[in-house]
Design a protein around this motif. Structure first.
Motif, mmCIF file in Angstrom:
data_model
loop_
_atom_site.group_PDB
_atom_site.id
_atom_site.type_symbol
_atom_site.label_atom_id
_atom_site.label_comp_id
_atom_site.label_asym_id
_atom_site.label_seq_id
_atom_site.Cartn_x
_atom_site.Cartn_y
_atom_site.Cartn_z
ATOM 1 N N TYR A 252 0.788 -1.221 0.000
ATOM 2 C CA TYR A 252 0.000 0.000 0.000
ATOM 3 C C TYR A 252 0.825 1.279 0.000
ATOM 4 O O TYR A 252 0.272 2.367 0.167
ATOM 5 C CB TYR A 252 -0.985 0.015 1.173
ATOM 6 N N SER A 253 2.123 1.205 -0.180
ATOM 7 C CA SER A 253 2.928 2.426 -0.208
ATOM 8 C C SER A 253 2.993 3.013 -1.614
ATOM 9 O O SER A 253 3.131 2.280 -2.599
ATOM 10 C CB SER A 253 4.349 2.140 0.281
ATOM 11 N N LEU A 254 2.940 4.342 -1.710
ATOM 12 C CA LEU A 254 3.147 4.996 -3.003
ATOM 13 C C LEU A 254 4.563 4.795 -3.505
ATOM 14 O O LEU A 254 4.842 5.024 -4.677
ATOM 15 C CB LEU A 254 2.849 6.500 -2.879
ATOM 16 N N GLY A 255 5.459 4.368 -2.625
ATOM 17 C CA GLY A 255 6.812 4.046 -3.066
ATOM 18 C C GLY A 255 6.831 2.941 -4.104
ATOM 19 O O GLY A 255 7.749 2.856 -4.929
ATOM 20 N N GLU B 26 8.561 4.188 -10.289
ATOM 21 C CA GLU B 26 8.942 4.282 -11.702
ATOM 22 C C GLU B 26 7.958 5.141 -12.495
ATOM 23 O O GLU B 26 8.298 5.684 -13.552
ATOM 24 C CB GLU B 26 9.065 2.897 -12.342
ATOM 25 N N ILE B 27 6.731 5.288 -11.966
ATOM 26 C CA ILE B 27 5.720 6.109 -12.641
ATOM 27 C C ILE B 27 5.833 7.567 -12.199
ATOM 28 O O ILE B 27 6.011 8.465 -13.020
ATOM 29 C CB ILE B 27 4.312 5.561 -12.372
ATOM 30 N N PHE C 70 7.859 13.365 -12.441
ATOM 31 C CA PHE C 70 8.613 14.457 -11.819
ATOM 32 C C PHE C 70 9.762 14.899 -12.720
ATOM 33 O O PHE C 70 10.047 16.094 -12.847
ATOM 34 C CB PHE C 70 9.162 14.030 -10.465
ATOM 35 N N ASP C 71 10.426 13.918 -13.355
ATOM 36 C CA ASP C 71 11.505 14.253 -14.290
ATOM 37 C C ASP C 71 10.967 15.075 -15.454
ATOM 38 O O ASP C 71 11.587 16.045 -15.890
ATOM 39 C CB ASP C 71 12.155 12.974 -14.826
ATOM 40 N N ALA C 72 9.815 14.675 -15.965
ATOM 41 C CA ALA C 72 9.251 15.326 -17.154
ATOM 42 C C ALA C 72 8.908 16.787 -16.905
ATOM 43 O O ALA C 72 9.050 17.627 -17.796
ATOM 44 C CB ALA C 72 8.005 14.566 -17.623
ATOM 45 N N GLU D 128 11.858 7.452 -0.451
ATOM 46 C CA GLU D 128 11.868 7.295 -1.906
ATOM 47 C C GLU D 128 11.923 8.662 -2.596
ATOM 48 O O GLU D 128 12.642 8.852 -3.581
ATOM 49 C CB GLU D 128 10.623 6.534 -2.361
ATOM 50 N N LEU D 129 11.162 9.624 -2.080
ATOM 51 C CA LEU D 129 11.161 10.970 -2.656
ATOM 52 C C LEU D 129 12.536 11.615 -2.529
ATOM 53 O O LEU D 129 13.026 12.270 -3.458
ATOM 54 C CB LEU D 129 10.110 11.839 -1.958
ATOM 55 N N LEU D 130 13.172 11.430 -1.379
ATOM 56 C CA LEU D 130 14.501 11.996 -1.166
ATOM 57 C C LEU D 130 15.531 11.334 -2.071
ATOM 58 O O LEU D 130 16.448 11.993 -2.578
ATOM 59 C CB LEU D 130 14.898 11.839 0.301
ATOM 60 N N GLY D 131 15.384 10.033 -2.279
ATOM 61 C CA GLY D 131 16.285 9.343 -3.197
ATOM 62 C C GLY D 131 16.161 9.873 -4.607
ATOM 63 O O GLY D 131 17.169 10.041 -5.315
#
Length: 230
Positions: free
Chosen positions: A20-23, A27-28, A33-35, A54-57
């Motif tokens: 259930y984690s958004l982590g 990959e999505i 965020f890159d785009a 995951e966000l910090l990574g």
């Protein structure tokens, strides 16, 4: 304030094991965020810091900043401050924090999963976002079981007129609008699924009503991931 220790059964549940984690959607959302060239992220509802990490990574290579909004941060989240320079923790309820923090490029809305809380978060974001720069929004729980059923982290904080009839330590199963003896557990949640002003997806759809500039994509897996942009 001393960091909150993990004591609840619901907080001890491993989000990776439960799925259930958004982590799990990195990959999505990372590609999104890159785009858009994101350089600032606000995470509403950091809890134990699983997604925060995951966000910090993702943010480290670009130097993007991550702000975690969590009124009662758990010790696991506090420890990330020593590991990552790009993290700030705001110990406030989302409705208070969103009144004054800078509107970032990305906002992750994964806090209190009920219609009232999310609707107010979306209203505050919409009112404060620059006219030409609506943030990219990332949602959790846009599918079963909370798409059409409110969950409450603290029922007493929800105004009576906005709170569904709810129960403590209820269990739910797919296809049953009520509650069951054996099923997926929730500490506090609505006794019935469906109807107006009930659930995460209902709040998002009502917010988008009359807003043809907004687009929503849903990844329809367990709990689900939603992506909203202008």
């Amino acid at each position: 304030m001393a960091p909150m220790q993990v004591t609840s059964y619901y907080h001890r549940t491993n989000p990776d094991d439960a799925g259930y984690s958004l982590g799990n959607f990195r990959e999505i959302w990372g590609a999104c965020f890159d785009a858009i060239g994101a350089r600032s992220i606000v995470e509403v509802g950091a809890e134990r810091g699983r997604l925060t990490q995951e966000l910090l990574g993702w943010a480290q290579p670009s130097g993007a900043r991550v702000v975690a909004v969590e009124p009662k941060p758990i010790s696991d989240l506090i420890e990330l401050l020593d590991e990552f320079d790009g993290l700030e923790i705001v110990e406030e309820l989302s409705h208070d924090a969103l009144k004054h923090i800078d509107i970032p490029d990305v906002i992750v809305l994964d806090g209190d999963h009920n219609y009232y809380t999310l609707s107010e978060e979306l209203r505050l974001i919409s009112e404060r976002a620059p006219a030409d720069r609506f943030p990219f929004l990332l949602f959790h729980d846009v599918c079963w079981p909370l798409a059409r059923r409110d969950q409450y982290a603290a029922p007493e904080l929800i105004p009576d007129e906005h709170r569904q009839p709810y129960g403590e330590d209820i269990k739910v199963e797919l296809g049953n609008e009520g509650t069951v003896e054996r099923g997926l557990p929730f500490e506090w949640a609505a006794l019935r699924e469906g109807g107006p002003a009930n659930g995460v997806m209902t709040a998002i759809e009502d917010f988008m009503e009359g807003r043809p500039d907004l687009r929503l994509a849903v990844i329809p897996l367990f709990f689900g991931c939603g992506l909203l942009w202008s």
